[in-house]
Design an enzyme around this catalytic site. Structure first.
Site, mmCIF file in Angstrom:
data_model
loop_
_atom_site.group_PDB
_atom_site.id
_atom_site.type_symbol
_atom_site.label_atom_id
_atom_site.label_comp_id
_atom_site.label_asym_id
_atom_site.label_seq_id
_atom_site.Cartn_x
_atom_site.Cartn_y
_atom_site.Cartn_z
ATOM 1 N N LEU A 130 -35.457 -72.809 23.464
ATOM 2 C CA LEU A 130 -35.672 -71.557 23.332
ATOM 3 C C LEU A 130 -34.638 -71.278 22.536
ATOM 4 C CD1 LEU A 130 -34.387 -70.138 26.973
ATOM 5 C CD2 LEU A 130 -36.895 -70.111 26.330
ATOM 6 N N ASP A 131 -34.777 -69.923 21.549
ATOM 7 C CA ASP A 131 -34.106 -69.069 20.594
ATOM 8 C C ASP A 131 -32.753 -68.789 20.989
ATOM 9 O OD1 ASP A 131 -36.479 -68.712 18.712
ATOM 10 O OD2 ASP A 131 -37.284 -66.744 20.120
ATOM 11 N N ARG A 132 -31.851 -68.609 20.001
ATOM 12 C CA ARG A 132 -30.725 -68.760 20.135
ATOM 13 C C ARG A 132 -30.770 -67.117 21.864
ATOM 14 N NH1 ARG A 132 -25.168 -68.629 17.399
ATOM 15 N NH2 ARG A 132 -26.355 -69.082 16.183
#
Length: 294
Positions: A130-132
Site C-alpha cells: 500500500l502507498d505510504r
C-alpha cells in the site's frame, strides 16, 4: 510458571480456559487465568485474552514466557493470522516496506519483529504493498512457499480490492467506471494518457456512499493495481481525494490522504476457499461522515 515457550495441540472442540486448566498442570485457576490477562497465550499465532474463546481440533495454543508476552507489540491491529499468513491494518503515513530513505519505521519491520518475538525463526515476506499515505489491509506471507503461491497468481486469486475514499465535491454520477492508460513522468507523477505503448491500462469502479460538508464518501473497487490509480482517476473526474495535494486537492480535513483499503477478498491458494479481510473505517472518515457504513 515455566519460562519456556510451550506448544499445545487442540484435539477436541472446547473453549480456552477449560483447555488451559486441563493442559497446564500443577497450577491454580487464578495462575492460569493470569496467563490470559498478561497476554501470554496465543492461538494459531494470535494473542488471545478471552477466557471463552472457542477452540477446534487442529488449532495450536502457545504459552509465552513473561518476557516475550509484551515483546514487539504492534501499534496497529492484526486482522488475521495463521501459520502461513498475517494481515494487518496499516495506518496512513507508514511505508509498507523500506526504501533508500527509511528502513526502520515500516510495516514490514514492525510485523517482522512481532512475528519473530512469538515464533522462533519466524520470518515474513512481502506479498503486495500500500502507498505510504494509504491505510488499510496489508498482507504478508510467513514463508517463501506462501509468498510464491500468492505473488505468482495474485491477479487470478484476488476477487476484490476495495477502497473507501473521501473526495472533494460531488461526482458526476452516483456510480460509474473510469478506464484510462496511466503513464509516469520523470518526477514520478502519474497521469492519464491516450492509449499507447507506454501507458498501462487502469480500470476503477466507484459508487457514492454518502455526501456532506463539501465531500463525497466513495467506495472504489479496482480491476488493476496501478500506482496511484485511484488518486489519478478521482482527479480525472474533477473530485480529487481529500488531502491529496499532489493530485489537485484543495483541502485536508483529516490531516492525511483520505484513502483506505477496507477490504481484500482473495482465494486462499491452500484451501481454494474465499478469505475476506476487512479493516474498519478510520476515525477521520467517521467524523467527516457520521453514521456512514462501509
Amino acid at each position: 510458571m515455566t519460562q519456556m515457550r510451550k506448544e499445545l495441540a487442540v484435539t477436541e472442540e472446547t473453549t480456552l480456559l477449560p483447555f488451559l486448566l486441563r493442559e497446564v498442570t500443577g497450577k491454580s485457576r487464578n495462575t492460569v487465568k493470569g496467563l490470559l490477562t498478561r497476554r501470554q497465550v496465543m492461538v494459531d499465532g494470535a494473542v488471545i485474552t478471552r477466557f471463552d474463546a472457542p477452540l477446534r481440533p487442529g488449532q495450536r495454543v502457545t504459552l509465552l514466557p513473561p518476557e516475550a508476552a509484551g515483546a514487539a507489540e504492534l501499534p496497529f491491529s492484526v486482522l488475521y493470522q495463521d501459520r502461513d499468513l498475517i494481515a494487518v491494518d496499516k495506518p496512513a503515513g507508514l511505508l509498507s516496506m523500506g526504501n533508500e530513505k527509511e528502513r526502520a519505521r515500516t510495516a514490514y519491520r514492525m510485523v517482522s519483529d512481532y512475528v519473530k518475538a512469538r515464533e522462533p525463526g519466524g520470518r515474513i515476506f512481502i506479498v503486495h504493498r500500500l502507498d505510504r499515505d494509504t491505510s488499510g489491509v496489508l498482507v504478508f506471507a510467513k514463508n517463501e512457499r506462501m509468498k510464491r503461491a500468492l505473488q505468482d497468481h495474485w491477479e487470478a486469486l484476488v476477487q476484490k480490492r476495495g477502497y473507501v475514499a473521501a473526495v472533494e465535491g460531488d461526482l458526476p454520477e452516483p456510480e460509474g467506471t473510469v478506464r484510462s492508460y496511466l503513464r509516469e513522468t520523470t518526477t514520478h507523477l502519474v497521469y492519464s494518457a491516450p492509449r499507447g505503448k507506454e501507458g498501462r491500462e487502469a480500470v476503477t469502479h466507484y459508487r457514492v456512499l454518502a455526501r456532506g460538508k463539501g465531500f463525497s464518501l466513495v467506495e472504489v473497487n479496482i480491476d488493476t493495481g496501478r500506482k496511484n490509480q485511484i488518486r489519478v482517476h478521482m482527479q480525472d473526474l474533477g473530485c480529487p481525494v481529500a488531502g491529496d495535494r499532489q493530485y489537485g486537492a484543495q483541502s485536508d480535513p483529516m490531516g492525511r490522504l483520505a484513502l483506505h483499503a477496507h477490504v481484500l477478498r482473495v482465494t486462499d491458494p491452500r484451501s481454494k476457499k474465499t478469505l475476506e479481510l476487512k479493516a474498519s473505517l478510520p476515525l477521520g472518515f467517521q467524523k467527516l461522515f457520521p453514521g456512514a457504513e462501509q
